[in-house]
Design a protein around this motif. Structure first.
Motif, short mmCIF file in Angstrom:
data_model
loop_
_atom_site.label_atom_id
_atom_site.label_comp_id
_atom_site.label_asym_id
_atom_site.label_seq_id
_atom_site.Cartn_x
_atom_site.Cartn_y
_atom_site.Cartn_z
N THR A 157 47.60 30.66 23.17
CA THR A 157 48.69 31.16 22.36
C THR A 157 49.94 31.43 23.19
OG1 THR A 157 49.33 32.91 20.81
CG2 THR A 157 47.94 33.56 22.64
N THR A 158 51.09 31.16 22.62
CA THR A 158 52.33 31.68 23.18
C THR A 158 52.43 33.14 22.72
OG1 THR A 158 53.72 31.13 21.28
CG2 THR A 158 53.38 29.41 22.95
N ILE A 159 53.50 33.80 23.09
CA ILE A 159 53.68 35.18 22.68
C ILE A 159 53.85 35.29 21.16
CG2 ILE A 159 56.18 35.26 22.90
CD1 ILE A 159 55.79 38.06 24.20
N LEU A 160 54.10 34.15 20.48
CA LEU A 160 54.27 34.17 19.03
C LEU A 160 53.00 33.81 18.28
CD1 LEU A 160 57.74 32.41 18.74
CD2 LEU A 160 57.25 34.85 18.83
N LEU A 212 51.44 37.76 19.65
CA LEU A 212 51.78 38.80 18.67
C LEU A 212 51.65 38.31 17.24
CD1 LEU A 212 54.98 40.16 20.46
CD2 LEU A 212 52.69 41.14 20.52
N ASP A 213 51.31 37.04 17.04
CA ASP A 213 51.14 36.45 15.71
C ASP A 213 52.38 36.66 14.84
OD1 ASP A 213 50.01 35.12 13.62
OD2 ASP A 213 48.75 36.78 12.94
N ASP A 243 65.29 49.90 17.87
CA ASP A 243 63.88 49.55 17.89
C ASP A 243 63.57 48.71 16.66
OD1 ASP A 243 61.13 49.37 18.04
OD2 ASP A 243 60.85 51.46 18.64
N MET A 244 63.17 47.45 16.88
CA MET A 244 62.88 46.53 15.79
C MET A 244 61.39 46.39 15.54
SD MET A 244 65.82 43.61 16.40
CE MET A 244 65.45 42.82 14.84
N GLY A 245 60.62 47.39 15.95
CA GLY A 245 59.19 47.37 15.68
C GLY A 245 58.37 47.00 16.89
N LYS A 246 57.07 47.14 16.75
CA LYS A 246 56.13 46.95 17.84
C LYS A 246 56.18 45.54 18.40
CE LYS A 246 51.20 47.26 18.95
NZ LYS A 246 49.85 47.58 18.45
N ASN A 247 56.31 44.55 17.54
CA ASN A 247 56.24 43.16 18.02
C ASN A 247 57.47 42.74 18.80
OD1 ASN A 247 53.72 42.77 16.97
ND2 ASN A 247 54.37 41.58 15.21
N ILE A 248 58.66 43.14 18.35
CA ILE A 248 59.89 42.70 18.99
C ILE A 248 60.35 43.70 20.05
CG2 ILE A 248 62.33 42.16 18.63
CD1 ILE A 248 61.60 40.98 15.96
N LYS A 307 57.02 46.58 25.18
CA LYS A 307 55.76 46.79 25.88
C LYS A 307 54.68 46.06 25.10
CE LYS A 307 56.86 51.12 28.17
NZ LYS A 307 56.45 52.52 28.45
N VAL A 308 53.89 45.27 25.82
CA VAL A 308 52.94 44.39 25.17
C VAL A 308 51.53 44.72 25.63
CG1 VAL A 308 52.29 41.99 24.77
CG2 VAL A 308 54.69 42.57 25.11
N GLY A 309 50.60 44.81 24.69
CA GLY A 309 49.19 44.95 25.03
C GLY A 309 48.77 46.36 25.37
#
Length: 449
Positions: A157-160, A212-213, A243-248, A307-309
Motif C-alpha cells: 500500500t501507498t500512504i493512501l 490510511l485508506d 487540523d484536517m483530521g487524523k488522516n491528513i 503523525k502516523v501509526g
C-alpha cells in the motif's frame, strides 16, 4: 583466504546475535534491525509518500478563476472575495506500489570502511562494529534476493491505500545464502552450529508502512482578487495551519497570483477599453463582446504535518507549486457564462519523516512490554509511551532513537478545465471540472465590491 575466514568468524555472530523471544535484545541486534528498517523505508519512501503529497497539492492547486475577463483600467479598485471548495478523487493506481530493497554485493574492498588491516602481521582491527555487522547482513540478504531464495511482495500500500504487506526473510533462505559464501565451508563445525542458532533467532518479517485508506481529498480555500491596472488582476489566498483530521493532519496553505488580459490587445476589444467594469459587464451580458482571454501565473506553498501509526511516526512535508494557465470565457446571456482553460503546474515537495522501529519488531526485540490487547497490539499510550491500563512507564520504553529520512518529490501536472459561472448582480456561483491525473471538481461563490 585465511584472513577472510577469521574476519567472517568475527562478524557473523554480531549480525545474527539475538536473544530469546521478547527478552531484551542486545544493542547490536537492535541497531541491525533499525538500519534494515531504515533501508526499507528509504527504498520505498518516495513511492509510499508521493501519491499523498501529489493528490493533496494537486487538489489545492486549482480553483483560480471563473472568468477570463479583466478590465484594462478602473477608476477605483474592485475586490472579489470568494470561498472555493475542491474535491479530488484518488486514482486506483495511486493506492499501491511495488516494494523494493537496495542491494549490496559482497566486496572485499568495501571492508576498509569498517576494519583496518596490518599488511605485515595480517591482524585487523574493527573500526565500526555495527557498520561491519550490518554490511555482512546486507550482503547475505542481497544474495538471497538475487538467487530468488527471498521474494519481495508484488505490491504494497501507498500512504493512501489499505493493502498490507511484509518483507519476509525465511531463515532457511538466509542460511542457504550464507552457505554459498566461499569461506563458509572452511569454518569449524562449532561455528557453523552457532550460526544456525543465530539464524533461528533473527526476525523473519519486516512490516512495510501501512496506509490510511483514503480515496478522496477535500479542501476549502478563501480567496481575494484585486484589480485592475493595465488589464492585470492580483490574487491572494491563505489558510492558516488547521487540523484536517487524523488522516491528513495539520495543513497550511498560501498563494499569490497575477492574471493579465490577453483580449485587450485585439482590435475588437480596444473600443471597450474606456468602459467601466459595470458598463462592460452590461455589454458582456448581452453577448456583445468577443471571447475573453487571459493568462495567469500563481505561486503557492503548503505545509503538512501529521503523525502516523501507533508509534507516532512524524511526517513534515512542505511544497511549492507554480501554476501557469490560459483562460477563456464567453458570456451567453445576462446570467450565464461558460469558461475553460489549460493549466500547467509543477510541484516541488520536501518531506521529512521521523520514524521508529515498527511495534511488532519492538515487541520481538523486547523494546516494549509484552502486554497486548485482543488484536495483538501493545497496550502503549502513543503520547506518553506508558502502559495504558497501569498508568506507569513500561519495563522497557520502546524505541528511543527515531530515524530520520528526507524524501524529495518533483512532479508536473497538466489540466483541462471546463466550467459554468452563474452571475446575479455582484454575486457569482460557479462549478467546474479539472481533467488531469486526478478527477477534481471545484466550486464556489464570490462577491464583488
Amino acid at each position: 583466504m585465511r584472513k577472510y575466514i577469521y574476519l567472517l568468524s568475527a562478524i557473523i555472530p554480531l549480525f545474527f546475535s539475538f536473544t530469546e523471544a521478547h527478552a531484551r535484545a542486545d544493542s547490536i541486534t537492535i541497531e541491525i534491525v533499525r538500519k534494515f528498517s531504515r533501508d526499507i523505508f528509504e527504498s520505498n519512501g518516495v513511492p509510499f509518500l508521493k501519491p499523498m503529497v501529489q493528490s493533496i497539492n494537486a487538489t489545492s492547486n486549482s480553483r483560480f478563476f471563473n472568468s477570463a475577463y479583466v478590465p484594462k483600467n478602473v477608476s477605483k479598485p474592485y475586490y472579489k472575495f470568494s470561498v472555493n471548495s475542491m474535491i479530488g478523487f484518488v486514482p486506483s493506481d495511486y493506492r499501491t506500489y511495488q516494494p523494493n530493497l537496495p542491494l549490496r554485493d559482497f566486496n572485499m574492498n568495501d571492508l576498509g570502511q569498517f576494519v583496518s588491516l596490518n599488511p605485515l602481521t595480517g591482524d585487523f582491527k574493527v573500526k565500526d562494529t555495527v557498520g561491519l555487522a550490518y554490511y555482512a547482513f546486507h550482503t547475505v540478504v542481497t544474495n538471497a534476493i538475487k538467487k530468488k531464495y527471498v521474494t519481495l511482495p508484488e505490491s504494497s500500500t501507498t500512504i493512501l491505500g489499505d493493502e498490507k504487506a511484509n518483507i519476509y526473510l525465511p531463515r532457511e533462505a538466509l542460511m542457504k545464502s550464507l552457505e554459498e559464501n566461499p569461506a563458509y565451508p572452511l569454518l569449524p563445525a562449532t561455528l557453523k552450529d552457532s550460526l544456525v542458532k543465530y539464524l533461528t533467532q533473527f526476525p523473519e518479517e519486516f512490516q512495510l508502512p501501512a496506509g490510511l485508506d483514503m480515496t478522496k481529498f477535500f479542501a476549502a480555500i478563501p480567496q481575494i482578487e484585486i484589480g485592475s491596472l493595465y488589464g492585470t488582476e492580483a490574487l491572494v489566498r491563505f489558510i492558516p495551519p488547521i487540523d484536517m483530521g487524523k488522516n491528513i493532519g495539520k495543513f497550511a496553505f498560501w498563494g499569490l497570483g497575477l492574471k493579465h488580459s490577453i483580449s485587450q490587445y485585439f482590435t475588437d476589444y480596444k473600443r471597450y477599453a474606456e468602459y467601466s467594469i459595470d458598463e462592460y459587464d452590461s455589454l458582456r451580458s448581452l453577448g456583445a463582446t468577443p471571447l475573453d482571454m487571459a493568462a495567469q501565473i500563481v505561486y503557492q506553498g503548503t505545509s503538512l504535518v501529521n503523525k502516523v501509526g501507533v508509534t507516532n511516526a512524524e511526517l513534515d512535508a512542505t511544497a511549492t507549486m507554480f501554476d501557469f494557465n490560459l483562460q477563456f470565457s464567453k458570456k451567453l446571456n445576462k446570467y450565464f457564462e461558460l469558461y475553460g482553460g489549460y493549466s500547467l503546474e509543477t510541484i516541488f515537495i520536501n518531506a521529512h519523516y521521523l520514524y521508529y522501529i515498527p511495534w511488532d519488531l519492538q515487541i520481538k526485540l523486547g523494546l516494549v512490554t509484552e502486554k497486548l490487547d485482543e488484536n495483538g497490539k501493545p497496550l502503549i499510550d502513543p503520547e506518553t509511551g506508558w502502559n495504558i491500563y497501569e498508568k506507569r512507564p513500561p519495563e522497557f520504553p520502546g524505541d528511543e532513537y527515531p530515524q530520520s529520512s528526507i524524501v524529495k518529490v518533483n512532479d508536473i501536472n497538466h489540466k483541462l478545465i471546463f466550467g459554468v459561472n452563474f452571475n446575479y448582480d455582484k454575486f457569482n456561483v460557479f462549478l467546474d471540472f479539472n481533467l488531469s491525473k486526478f478527477s477534481i471538481f471545484t466550486g464556489g461563490v464570490s462577491y464583488r465590491f
